[in-house]
Design an enzyme around this catalytic site. Sequence first.
Site, PDB file in Angstrom:
ATOM      1  N   THR A  43       0.971  -1.182   0.021  1.00 20.77           N
ATOM      2  CA  THR A  43       0.091  -0.120  -0.116  1.00 20.77           C
ATOM      3  C   THR A  43       0.874   1.197   0.017  1.00 20.77           C
ATOM      4  O   THR A  43       2.026   1.255   0.669  1.00 20.77           O
ATOM      5  CB  THR A  43      -1.047   0.045   1.166  1.00 20.77           C
ATOM      6  N   GLU A  44       0.338   2.130  -0.765  1.00 25.00           N
ATOM      7  CA  GLU A  44       1.386   3.343  -1.070  1.00 25.00           C
ATOM      8  C   GLU A  44       1.845   4.233   0.396  1.00 25.00           C
ATOM      9  O   GLU A  44       2.839   4.643   0.412  1.00 25.00           O
ATOM     10  CB  GLU A  44       0.743   4.525  -1.773  1.00 25.00           C
TER      11      GLU A  44
END
Length: 215
Positions: A43-44
Site C-alpha cells: 500500500t502506498e
Amino acid sequence: MDNRRFIARRAAQYFNEGDTVNLGIGIPSACSDYVDPTIAFQTENGMIGVGPVAKKLAICDTYQNAGGINFVPVMGASAFDTAYSFAVIRSGRMAATVLGALQVAENGDIANWASPGRAFGMGGAMDLCNGARKVIVAMELTTKKGEPKILKKCTYPLTAQGCVNHIVTEQCVIDVTPEGLKLVEIRAGKTPEDIQAQVEPTLIIADDLKIMDEE
C-alpha cells in the site's frame, strides 16, 4: 459471482509466485481474495504485507491502506514511511499494479483520476503506472450509460501515457500491443462483434481467442 468479483479474479491470474503487487481502490482491491499466499500486497502509505480486511475486534486504526480501509497485516509485514514506499514503487520493484480506469486509449494511455465535474486527485496511480513492471486495468467495459471506456484517445485528463498492458472486463480481456488492441479472451455467450460494438478502436482478434473461465 457478480461482475466485479469476476473481473478481480481474472485480473489476479496475472500474478506470479512471490510477486509484490499494488491494488487500486474498488474492483482491484478484490484481487487479493484470489491469489497464491506468496503474493505480497503493498500500500502506498507504507506497508508490504497487507492482509485481509479487518473486521470487528481485528480493526486497528494503525493499519489502513491508501483507500482508508482497515486491514490485518500478514506475518512478516514490513512498515515504512511514505517516502520509502514511493521509492519502492519508483525503483521498479513492483511486479504489477491493478488499477481501475475511467478511460483507456488504444495506445495504453490511462485516465483514472478526473472526469467532468469530478476530481479526486491522482493519489499514487501516476507513480504506479510508471514504476510497476505490469499495469493491469480492471474495470467494466462501458460506463453505466453504456458509453465506451476504451477509446482511440482519452478525453479525460491522463494519469499516465502508454503504460497499460492488459484490460480485464466482465465481458473480455484485451491486451495492449504495438499493433493495437488485441481481443484475447471473451466471456461465454459473447461474440467479437458484441465487444467491438462497445469499444471505439478497431480490435485485433487473437487467432487463439479463448473463453473466459467461469469456475
